[in-house]
Design an enzyme around this catalytic site. Structure first.
Site, short mmCIF file in Angstrom:
data_model
loop_
_atom_site.label_atom_id
_atom_site.label_comp_id
_atom_site.label_asym_id
_atom_site.label_seq_id
_atom_site.Cartn_x
_atom_site.Cartn_y
_atom_site.Cartn_z
N HIS A 1 15.06 -14.28 11.28
CA HIS A 1 14.71 -14.22 12.70
C HIS A 1 13.21 -14.35 12.95
O HIS A 1 12.80 -14.76 14.04
CB HIS A 1 15.18 -12.90 13.32
CG HIS A 1 16.67 -12.79 13.40
ND1 HIS A 1 17.31 -11.81 14.12
CD2 HIS A 1 17.67 -13.55 12.85
CE1 HIS A 1 18.62 -11.96 14.02
NE2 HIS A 1 18.86 -13.00 13.24
N CYS B 1 0.88 -1.17 0.00
CA CYS B 1 0.00 0.00 0.00
C CYS B 1 0.92 1.22 0.00
O CYS B 1 2.10 1.09 -0.31
CB CYS B 1 -0.99 -0.03 1.17
SG CYS B 1 -0.25 0.02 2.82
C1 RB5 Z 1 -4.09 5.13 0.73
O1 RB5 Z 1 -4.13 6.47 0.40
C2 RB5 Z 1 -3.13 4.87 1.87
O2 RB5 Z 1 -3.67 5.32 3.07
C3 RB5 Z 1 -2.84 3.39 1.91
O3 RB5 Z 1 -2.25 3.01 0.73
C4 RB5 Z 1 -1.90 2.92 2.99
O4 RB5 Z 1 -0.71 3.63 3.00
C5 RB5 Z 1 -2.46 2.73 4.33
O5 RB5 Z 1 -1.77 2.30 5.27
#
Ligand code: RB5
Length: 144
Positions: free
Chosen positions: A98, A65
């Site tokens: 680990h 993400c």
């Molecule tokens: C999305 O904008 C962002 O919040 C997501 O990709 C992530 O980083 C959340 O932890």
């Protein structure tokens, strides 16, 4: 099998990792998102990756993400998942040696693609250190 998942914050890096695995002939399943969607939500892509990883102890997951934080929080809710948020090649090596991590979490907005690909290779090619102290600690950490 390697399962990959990402939201919009990780889409570009996920595509680069898929390409990288393809080039090496490594089998993987792309759990999406398969197109850029600025409104998608990372938990939707964590679920199929977790399911796949839990099917076989040799399976691995890669979740991306924006920061890697959201996907690591969501993945670690599942018993049997050991998701590690990794920022460098050394972290990747130690997450395997680990912590016996079975899911690699990356921040697509903060990692250089070339570095991320080396992180992926390190994660996939490093075994857990056989020293029993690491097994003992991880058993306790996972409340097993
Ligand atoms: C999305 O904008 C962002 O919040 C997501 O990709 C992530 O980083 C959340 O932890």
């Amino acid at each position: 099998m390697i399962y990959l998942g990402c939201d919009h914050g990780g889409f570009v890096l996920k595509e680069a990792i898929c390409e990288h695995l393809k080039k090496q002939g490594i089998a993987f399943t792309d759990c999406g998102n398969t197109q850029y969607d600025s409104e998608d939500n990372f938990p939707d892509y964590v679920e199929p990756v977790v399911k796949g990883v839990l099917n076989d102890q040799d399976n691995r997951g890669i979740l991306i993400c924006g920061t890697g934080i959201g996907v690591s929080i969501a993945a670690n809710h599942h018993r049997g998942i050991r998701a590690a948020l990794v920022h460098s090649v050394d972290y990747a090596r130690l997450a395997r040696q680990h912590n016996n991590a079975n899911v690699l979490c990356l921040g697509g907005r903060f990692l250089d693609v070339a570095v991320a690909l080396t992180i992926v290779d390190t994660f996939l090619n490093t075994a857990m250190d056989p020293n029993p102290k690491y097994q003992r600690r991880m058993k306790a950490a996972c409340q097993e």
